[in-house]
Design an enzyme around this catalytic site. Structure first.
Site, PDB file in Angstrom:
ATOM      1  N   GLY A  86       2.124  -3.045 -30.923  1.00 20.02           N
ATOM      2  CA  GLY A  86       0.975  -2.509 -30.212  1.00 20.02           C
ATOM      3  C   GLY A  86       0.699  -3.315 -28.952  1.00 20.02           C
ATOM      4  N   CYS A  87       1.501  -4.337 -28.712  1.00 19.84           N
ATOM      5  CA  CYS A  87       1.386  -5.150 -27.502  1.00 19.84           C
ATOM      6  C   CYS A  87       2.567  -4.823 -26.601  1.00 19.84           C
ATOM      7  CB  CYS A  87       1.440  -6.639 -27.849  1.00 19.84           C
ATOM      8  SG  CYS A  87       0.154  -7.189 -28.973  1.00 19.84           S
ATOM      9  N   GLU A  88       2.321  -4.751 -25.298  1.00 21.60           N
ATOM     10  CA  GLU A  88       3.431  -4.534 -24.362  1.00 21.60           C
ATOM     11  C   GLU A  88       4.359  -5.741 -24.346  1.00 21.60           C
ATOM     12  OE1 GLU A  88       2.370  -3.433 -20.393  1.00 21.60           O
ATOM     13  OE2 GLU A  88       1.376  -1.609 -21.075  1.00 21.60           O
ATOM     14  N   SER A  89       3.762  -6.927 -24.410  1.00 21.54           N
ATOM     15  CA  SER A  89       4.540  -8.162 -24.435  1.00 21.54           C
ATOM     16  C   SER A  89       4.921  -8.473 -25.875  1.00 21.54           C
ATOM     17  CB  SER A  89       3.695  -9.318 -23.896  1.00 21.54           C
ATOM     18  OG  SER A  89       3.246  -9.027 -22.601  1.00 21.54           O
TER      19      SER A  89
END
Length: 136
Positions: free
Chosen positions: A50-53
């Site tokens: 759920g995190c881009e990174s």
């Protein structure tokens, strides 16, 4: 709900910062303080989706209190994670579930700097913490 000592200290530092540049520098410094994760901790099992990174979260429940370690491949996000961790470190499950993430970052003067993707990523980390706490 009272703030843990480390969270109060973070708040004092950020309240003294003048403008975004000083806050950004502080944010990077806080991120540099994160305890590094080992290669065995940077696995898919600990990855927060759920995190881009890339973000990893390791949790330990000891004597009714939660202790977390986290890291990211993004420097700014490491700073945000460090500030999240000082806010939740050592909390029991019930208090962890009540943490107001938006309110905390607003107190720090960082709310405007949270892009939707960063905000979503931090919420994914907090959600993962709550999931882990719910299993205890």
């Amino acid at each position: 709900m009272s703030l843990p000592t480390a969270a109060r200290q973070a708040l004092e530092h950020f309240e003294q910062a003048r403008g975004w540049e000083q806050r950004a520098r502080l944010l990077m410094q806080w991120g540099d303080r994160l305890e590094p994760l080992t290669e065995t901790q940077q696995t898919d099992e600990h990855r927060v989706h759920g995190c881009e990174s890339l973000v990893w979260l390791v949790a330990e429940h000891v004597d009714g209190q939660w202790h977390f370690k986290a890291s990211s491949d993004a420097r700014l996000l490491r700073g945000l994670l460090a500030l999240l961790l000082v806010r939740v470190q050592g909390l029991p499950s019930a208090e962890l579930a009540q943490v107001d993430l938006r309110g905390w970052f607003t107190q720090l003067g960082l709310e405007r700097q949270l892009s939707p993707s960063r905000s979503n990523g931090l919420h994914a980390v907090l959600q993962r913490m709550a999931e882990l706490a719910g299993r205890q």
